[in-house]
Design a protein around this motif. Structure first.
Motif, short mmCIF file in Angstrom:
data_model
loop_
_atom_site.label_atom_id
_atom_site.label_comp_id
_atom_site.label_asym_id
_atom_site.label_seq_id
_atom_site.Cartn_x
_atom_site.Cartn_y
_atom_site.Cartn_z
N GLU A 1 8.64 1.01 11.87
CA GLU A 1 9.30 2.31 11.79
C GLU A 1 9.21 2.92 10.40
N SER A 2 8.98 2.07 9.40
CA SER A 2 8.95 2.60 8.03
C SER A 2 7.53 2.99 7.61
N THR A 3 6.61 3.10 8.57
CA THR A 3 5.23 3.40 8.17
C THR A 3 5.16 4.69 7.36
N SER A 4 4.28 4.68 6.36
CA SER A 4 4.13 5.88 5.55
C SER A 4 2.89 6.66 5.99
N GLN A 5 2.18 6.16 7.00
CA GLN A 5 0.93 6.80 7.42
C GLN A 5 1.24 8.03 8.28
N LYS B 1 0.78 -1.25 0.00
CA LYS B 1 0.00 0.00 0.00
C LYS B 1 0.80 1.29 0.00
N SER B 2 2.08 1.25 -0.31
CA SER B 2 2.84 2.51 -0.28
C SER B 2 3.06 3.03 -1.69
N SER B 3 2.51 4.22 -1.97
CA SER B 3 2.71 4.81 -3.31
C SER B 3 4.19 5.01 -3.59
#
Ligand code: NAD
Length: 326
Positions: free
Chosen positions: A185-189, A76-78
């Motif tokens: 830690e790498s969440t894009s939200q 789900k990460s653009s």
């Protein structure tokens, strides 16, 4: 209904499972746990299976005979999709095609697909409604649009009822912090990232601070995960005829700026969030918020929680003791 939830061990899927059980449905989760966790779905059977593994998907469908599938499993990460498009086409398109084929073979009657506002790209006019021509600006958005279109054709060929739900920005947690997003830690939200910066005192990178919006930052539509999960059950229960099949926005219709998100979390936490302005990112829309009227008209769904509740519940979840990492 017996409902198979792919990606049910993820953030949104785990709330969908809760709402299904709350409404008396039977749920089973199919998930490869690449970003999800079994801790999010302790009360239902979990098959640790990749949606691209046709034999194992087949075996789960044969054993469970679901009447409905809610298909959330995806990447789900653009930004990541721009770097690794092949991965996104593989999971989100090939994986979805496999789920559809298996669902049809096993006589699944209803299919609900997690789509995204990313199908609109950078809308020229907001609020954006479903009559707006899709124009994705990332491989991620393209894969969601392809998923919608495949679903439409596959479903019509077999008379399966379907809905593609175009989520806007999903955030928040259960009001009592009993469930939330197990973030990495790498969440894009944005909301978990801001909370993390507040707690650690680390810089929050803000991409684009010179947009012609009130405060220079981008505008988004934040929908509470409980409202979103409730929509899935409402849609599933009312997918009774071909006339209601189609694509639906799930958002609030209320734009909130990145700056407003940061300030709301500073107020709630009492902690400063150090900001680091960054240039605009290619493909990031300046503004994107929904017209959710169609879902209301057809399914009687409306969001009930406001942005303050998103911030309150997310803060409580991320600070309430338990380890929140995925
Ligand atoms: N979070 C948002 O704001 C947002 C917005 C629009 C659309 N969506 C869509 O909603 C869905 C759920 O998103 P989420 O925020 O809960 O993300 P998430 O990463 O928490 O959940 C995705 C789940 O799918 C599983 N999964 C991934 N690849 C898989 C595979 N190949 N086989 C089996 N399982 C696999 C993961 O383990 C995870 O449990 C996704 O389809 C996403 O594109 C999310």
């Amino acid at each position: 209904m017996r409902v198979l939830v792919t990606g049910g061990a993820g953030y949104i899927g785990s709330f969908v499972v809760r709402h299904l059980l709350g409404q008396g449905h039977e749920a089973r989760v199919l998930d490869n746990l690449s970003t999800g966790t079994g801790r999010a779905v302790p009360d239902v059977p979990l098959d640790v299976v990749d949606i691209r593994d046709a034999d194992k998907v087949e075996a789960v469908l044969a054993a469970f005979s679901p009447e409905a599938v809610i298909h959330l499993a995806a990447l789900k990460s653009s930004a990541e999709s721009v770097r690794s498009p092949h991965l996104y086409y593989d999971v989100n398109v090939t994986g979805t095609a496999g789920m559809l084929r298996a669902a049809l073979q096993h006589g699944v009657e209803r299919f609900v697909f997690s789509s995204s506002c990313a199908v609109y790209g950078s809308p020229q006019i907001c609020p954006v409604d479903e009559r707006t021509a899709p124009c994705p600006q990332s491989p991620y958005g393209e894969t969601k649009l392809t998923g919608e279109r495949m679903l439409g054709w596959y479903a019509r060929s077999a008379g399966m009822r379907y809905a593609s739900l175009r989520y806007f920005n999903v955030a928040g947690a259960a009001s009592d912090a009993s469930l939330g997003e197990f973030t990495s830690e790498s969440t894009s939200q944005l909301v978990p990232r801001v909370i993390d910066s507040a707690l650690r005192g680390t810089n929050l990178e803000i991409y684009g601070t010179d947009y012609p919006t009130g405060d220079g930052t981008a505008l988004r539509d934040y929908i509470h995960v409980e409202d979103l999960a409730a929509a899935h059950v409402q849609v599933l229960e009312r997918l009774n005829s071909a006339e209601v099949c189609g694509e639906y926005n799930l958002g609030t219709g209320r734009p909130v700026s990145v700056q407003e998100v940061v300030e709301a979390i500073e107020r709630r936490s009492g902690l400063p969030v150090p900001r680091q302005p960054r240039p605009r990112r290619a493909g990031d829309p300046m503004v994107s918020w929904a017209d959710p009227a169609l879902a209301h008209r057809v399914f009687g769904w409306s969001p009930e929680r406001d942005f303050d509740e998103i911030v309150r519940s997310a803060w409580l979840w991320h600070t309430s003791g338990e380890q929140r990492q995925a």
